[in-house]
Design a protein around this motif. Structure first.
Motif, short mmCIF file in Angstrom:
data_model
loop_
_atom_site.label_atom_id
_atom_site.label_comp_id
_atom_site.label_asym_id
_atom_site.label_seq_id
_atom_site.Cartn_x
_atom_site.Cartn_y
_atom_site.Cartn_z
N TYR A 20 1.14 -1.36 -0.10
CA TYR A 20 -0.33 0.00 -0.12
C TYR A 20 1.05 0.82 0.28
O TYR A 20 1.13 2.44 -0.92
N VAL A 21 1.72 1.24 0.81
CA VAL A 21 2.76 2.44 0.90
C VAL A 21 3.71 2.75 -0.70
O VAL A 21 3.72 3.57 -1.11
N ALA A 22 3.90 1.32 -1.22
CA ALA A 22 4.78 1.78 -2.48
C ALA A 22 3.90 2.21 -3.48
O ALA A 22 4.10 3.34 -4.80
N GLU A 28 0.92 9.42 -5.80
CA GLU A 28 0.66 10.62 -5.52
C GLU A 28 2.55 11.39 -6.42
O GLU A 28 2.09 12.52 -6.43
N ALA A 29 3.36 10.73 -5.84
CA ALA A 29 4.80 11.26 -6.46
C ALA A 29 5.53 11.29 -7.52
O ALA A 29 5.78 11.97 -8.66
N ASP A 33 9.20 3.31 -5.00
CA ASP A 33 9.72 3.47 -3.46
C ASP A 33 10.26 1.26 -3.50
O ASP A 33 9.29 1.47 -2.85
N TYR A 34 11.81 1.79 -3.53
CA TYR A 34 12.25 0.57 -3.55
C TYR A 34 12.24 -0.53 -2.78
O TYR A 34 11.66 -1.63 -2.29
N SER A 36 9.72 -0.38 0.36
CA SER A 36 8.83 -0.77 0.67
C SER A 36 8.22 -2.01 -0.58
O SER A 36 7.78 -2.63 0.31
N ILE A 37 8.41 -2.09 -1.59
CA ILE A 37 8.22 -3.23 -2.22
C ILE A 37 9.53 -4.29 -1.80
O ILE A 37 8.83 -5.58 -2.12
N LEU A 38 10.74 -4.03 -1.61
CA LEU A 38 11.22 -5.35 -1.07
C LEU A 38 10.31 -5.50 0.17
O LEU A 38 10.91 -7.29 0.49
N LEU A 39 10.19 -4.76 1.17
CA LEU A 39 9.68 -5.38 2.28
C LEU A 39 8.54 -6.45 1.79
O LEU A 39 8.61 -6.90 2.78
N SER A 40 7.76 -5.40 1.11
CA SER A 40 6.09 -6.37 0.65
C SER A 40 6.72 -7.65 0.42
O SER A 40 6.21 -8.36 0.52
N ALA A 41 7.54 -7.98 -0.56
CA ALA A 41 8.01 -9.07 -1.24
C ALA A 41 8.26 -10.72 -0.63
O ALA A 41 8.64 -11.26 -0.15
#
Length: 64
Positions: A20-22, A28-29, A33-34, A36-41
């Protein structure tokens, strides 16, 4: 063993949050956001790894 199952689903909650954060930062911007994507994966990987490990552990305990 039930205590570890609670934390098992906490990994899915973290994965959803970081995804969601990524997505929010990207919409928005326009930046990716790598971290956040890495943490999600990683959270998704840990969820499936731990689930498989718990199944093997339960199977081993039931056979005795």
């Amino acid at each position: 063993m039930k205590f570890s199952r609670v934390f098992l689903y906490a990994y899915l909650i973290f994965a959803i949050y970081f995804a969601y954060v990524a997505i929010t930062k990207y919409t928005e911007a326009g930046t990716i956001d790598y971290p956040s994507i890495l943490l999600s994966a990683t959270a998704i990987f840990v969820f499936f790894f731990r689930r498989n490990f718990i199944k093997k552990f339960d199977k081993r305990n039931n056979s005795k």
